[in-house]
Design a protein around this motif. Structure first.
Motif, PDB file in Angstrom:
ATOM      1  N   UNK A  30       0.833  -1.209   0.000  1.00  0.00           N
ATOM      2  CA  UNK A  30       0.000   0.000   0.000  1.00  0.00           C
ATOM      3  C   UNK A  30       0.865   1.255   0.000  1.00  0.00           C
ATOM      4  N   UNK A  31       0.381   2.291  -0.689  1.00  0.00           N
ATOM      5  CA  UNK A  31       1.138   3.533  -0.843  1.00  0.00           C
ATOM      6  C   UNK A  31       0.347   4.713  -0.301  1.00  0.00           C
ATOM      7  N   UNK A  32       1.095   5.738   0.125  1.00  0.00           N
ATOM      8  CA  UNK A  32       0.505   7.007   0.542  1.00  0.00           C
ATOM      9  C   UNK A  32       1.344   8.131  -0.046  1.00  0.00           C
ATOM     10  N   UNK A  33       0.697   9.280  -0.272  1.00  0.00           N
ATOM     11  CA  UNK A  33       1.373  10.440  -0.847  1.00  0.00           C
ATOM     12  C   UNK A  33       1.305  11.605   0.140  1.00  0.00           C
ATOM     13  N   UNK A  34       2.449  11.986   0.685  1.00  0.00           N
ATOM     14  CA  UNK A  34       2.470  13.069   1.669  1.00  0.00           C
ATOM     15  C   UNK A  34       2.237  14.428   1.030  1.00  0.00           C
ATOM     16  N   UNK A  35       2.352  14.520  -0.280  1.00  0.00           N
ATOM     17  CA  UNK A  35       2.101  15.802  -0.948  1.00  0.00           C
ATOM     18  C   UNK A  35       0.613  16.068  -1.124  1.00  0.00           C
ATOM     19  N   UNK A  36      -0.154  15.034  -1.460  1.00  0.00           N
ATOM     20  CA  UNK A  36      -1.561  15.231  -1.810  1.00  0.00           C
ATOM     21  C   UNK A  36      -2.543  14.725  -0.756  1.00  0.00           C
ATOM     22  N   UNK A  37      -2.113  13.892   0.186  1.00  0.00           N
ATOM     23  CA  UNK A  37      -3.040  13.303   1.155  1.00  0.00           C
ATOM     24  C   UNK A  37      -2.933  13.906   2.551  1.00  0.00           C
ATOM     25  N   UNK A  38      -2.143  14.937   2.690  1.00  0.00           N
ATOM     26  CA  UNK A  38      -2.124  15.743   3.913  1.00  0.00           C
ATOM     27  C   UNK A  38      -2.801  17.061   3.586  1.00  0.00           C
ATOM     28  N   UNK A  45       0.798  19.510  13.007  1.00  0.00           N
ATOM     29  CA  UNK A  45       0.280  20.503  12.072  1.00  0.00           C
ATOM     30  C   UNK A  45      -0.297  21.691  12.840  1.00  0.00           C
ATOM     31  N   UNK A  46      -0.180  22.905  12.303  1.00  0.00           N
ATOM     32  CA  UNK A  46      -0.491  24.100  13.088  1.00  0.00           C
ATOM     33  C   UNK A  46      -1.953  24.272  13.471  1.00  0.00           C
ATOM     34  N   UNK A  47      -2.885  23.777  12.671  1.00  0.00           N
ATOM     35  CA  UNK A  47      -4.299  23.983  12.975  1.00  0.00           C
ATOM     36  C   UNK A  47      -4.905  22.815  13.749  1.00  0.00           C
ATOM     37  N   UNK A  48      -4.736  21.595  13.242  1.00  0.00           N
ATOM     38  CA  UNK A  48      -5.377  20.431  13.866  1.00  0.00           C
ATOM     39  C   UNK A  48      -4.571  19.848  15.020  1.00  0.00           C
ATOM     40  N   UNK A  49      -3.260  20.084  15.012  1.00  0.00           N
ATOM     41  CA  UNK A  49      -2.410  19.457  16.016  1.00  0.00           C
ATOM     42  C   UNK A  49      -2.066  18.018  15.686  1.00  0.00           C
ATOM     43  N   UNK A  50      -2.669  17.469  14.644  1.00  0.00           N
ATOM     44  CA  UNK A  50      -2.320  16.122  14.185  1.00  0.00           C
ATOM     45  C   UNK A  50      -0.917  16.120  13.589  1.00  0.00           C
ATOM     46  N   UNK A  51      -0.301  14.943  13.546  1.00  0.00           N
ATOM     47  CA  UNK A  51       0.914  14.822  12.756  1.00  0.00           C
ATOM     48  C   UNK A  51       0.514  14.557  11.303  1.00  0.00           C
ATOM     49  N   UNK A  52       1.343  14.969  10.346  1.00  0.00           N
ATOM     50  CA  UNK A  52       1.063  14.609   8.952  1.00  0.00           C
ATOM     51  C   UNK A  52       0.938  13.093   8.765  1.00  0.00           C
ATOM     52  N   UNK A  53       1.723  12.329   9.524  1.00  0.00           N
ATOM     53  CA  UNK A  53       1.629  10.875   9.406  1.00  0.00           C
ATOM     54  C   UNK A  53       0.245  10.393   9.812  1.00  0.00           C
ATOM     55  N   UNK A  54      -0.335  10.964  10.865  1.00  0.00           N
ATOM     56  CA  UNK A  54      -1.674  10.554  11.284  1.00  0.00           C
ATOM     57  C   UNK A  54      -2.701  10.864  10.205  1.00  0.00           C
ATOM     58  N   UNK A  55      -2.592  12.042   9.565  1.00  0.00           N
ATOM     59  CA  UNK A  55      -3.507  12.358   8.471  1.00  0.00           C
ATOM     60  C   UNK A  55      -3.334  11.399   7.300  1.00  0.00           C
ATOM     61  N   UNK A  56      -2.084  11.048   7.011  1.00  0.00           N
ATOM     62  CA  UNK A  56      -1.828  10.094   5.930  1.00  0.00           C
ATOM     63  C   UNK A  56      -2.486   8.752   6.217  1.00  0.00           C
ATOM     64  N   UNK A  57      -2.360   8.280   7.441  1.00  0.00           N
ATOM     65  CA  UNK A  57      -2.932   6.978   7.794  1.00  0.00           C
ATOM     66  C   UNK A  57      -4.447   7.003   7.674  1.00  0.00           C
ATOM     67  N   UNK A  58      -5.073   8.124   8.043  1.00  0.00           N
ATOM     68  CA  UNK A  58      -6.525   8.245   7.859  1.00  0.00           C
ATOM     69  C   UNK A  58      -6.889   8.150   6.380  1.00  0.00           C
ATOM     70  N   UNK A  59      -6.108   8.809   5.531  1.00  0.00           N
ATOM     71  CA  UNK A  59      -6.384   8.793   4.090  1.00  0.00           C
ATOM     72  C   UNK A  59      -6.176   7.406   3.508  1.00  0.00           C
ATOM     73  N   UNK A  60      -5.158   6.704   3.973  1.00  0.00           N
ATOM     74  CA  UNK A  60      -4.847   5.366   3.462  1.00  0.00           C
ATOM     75  C   UNK A  60      -5.985   4.402   3.738  1.00  0.00           C
ATOM     76  N   UNK A  61      -6.645   4.568   4.866  1.00  0.00           N
ATOM     77  CA  UNK A  61      -7.702   3.629   5.260  1.00  0.00           C
ATOM     78  C   UNK A  61      -8.989   3.826   4.481  1.00  0.00           C
TER      79      UNK A  61
END
Length: 299
Positions: A152-160, A203-219
């Motif tokens: 499985x792949x994730x894109x940190x440019x487009x999925x964050x 991340x400055x607004x949500x406080x999430x890490x970019x990795x956490x956002x990526x994992x949400x998108x991957x699922x």
């Protein structure tokens, strides 16, 4: 000025609203703590190629960088496990623009070949492959090493959600600047280490890490709607709705397309039907998950 004095000056500047202090990125040491049974293995990849946007049909890999790292299911980076870097001599001399951009010369790659067996052994146990432009890197790596078709792949440019987080640019170097560090860009392994650093900065607004956002998108599973046969005079209407053009050079349909969720697909098909061109317009819907997303095989 010694290092201690420089550090004091840097602290003073950071406290001022008139200056922004950037630190040079230092590569991390390997993780030495024991990993639990639920620990996940991530693989950050980056390729440098003979061209900037043609793709694997017209360009070739000249350098590959990979970092294997441990993370939790919640998106916390635990540390670096290992790294791999290798050169590959292309069939033609490296273009001058690429030499200037990357610093990679023909002498550096002469006689070098990607060791497919070593690369596949390195990548085989990864739970997720991450690239900062996965639509570019995945296509090259799938051609070079079949193991990348199975992961499985994730894109940190487009999925964050960079823009929603107040970060207006998506280039790796720009995001690094926002996170107050700089690095030697356009070398594969340096880009990998920079991305790892970025993935764990909150991340400055949500406080999430970019990795956490990526994992949400991957699922999530998305659907890609192609407007096959769309007449030229309707292109502005679909573009305004968020459709993008695929020229077919990468094996995908030559058509305008848009990615939607399962809940949105019926409305999207109604939109195409309301264009009232059933005589020539034929919608095509393809399911995309992390095993197929960003791959030539998604068509």
């Amino acid at each position: 000025m010694d290092l201690f004095e420089a550090e004091l000056h840097a602290i003073a500047l950071r406290c001022s609203t008139e200056f922004r202090v950037l630190r040079r990125l230092a590569r991390r040491d390997y993780c030495e703590k024991p990993l639990g049974p639920r620990t996940k293995i991530g693989l950050i990849v980056d390729v440098e190629t003979t061209g900037l946007d043609t793709g694997p049909d017209g360009d070739e890999i000249i350098e590959l960088g990979m970092i294997k790292f441990a993370y939790t299911a919640g998106g916390v980076v635990l540390g670096v496990l290992s790294q791999h870097t290798s050169f590959h001599e292309p069939s033609q001399p490296i273009p001058a623009l690429v030499k200037r951009l990357t610093g990679i010369t023909d002498d550096m790659v002469r006689g070098k070949r990607l060791d497919v067996a070593a690369i596949e052994a390195f990548a085989a146990d990864a739970d997720l492959v991450i690239a900062h432009n996965a639509g570019f890197d995945r296509r090259f790596l799938e051609r070079a090493c079949p193991v990348f078709e199975t992961l499985p792949w994730a894109c940190s440019q487009t999925q964050v959600k960079w823009f929603e987080e107040g970060i207006e640019g998506t280039k790796l170097y720009y995001i690094a600047y926002h996170n107050r560090f700089y690095y030697d860009g356009h070398r594969a392994i340096d880009d990998c280490f920079a991305l790892l650093e970025i993935l764990e900065h909150p991340l400055p607004e949500s406080g999430q890490t970019p990795l956490a956002q990526l994992l949400d998108a991957v699922r999530r599973t998305n659907l890609r709607v192609y407007a096959l046969g769309l007449p030229f005079d309707l292109k502005d209407r679909v573009r305004a709705r968020g459709y993008r053009w695929s020229n077919g050079a990468d094996g995908r349909p030559r058509a305008w397309h848009r990615d939607v969720t399962g809940q949105e697909v019926e409305a999207e098909l109604r939109f195409l039907d309301d264009l009232d061109r059933a005589d020539v317009l034929e919608p095509l819907v393809i399911e995309l998950d992390a095993y197929l997303r960003f791959s030539d095989r998604q068509a």
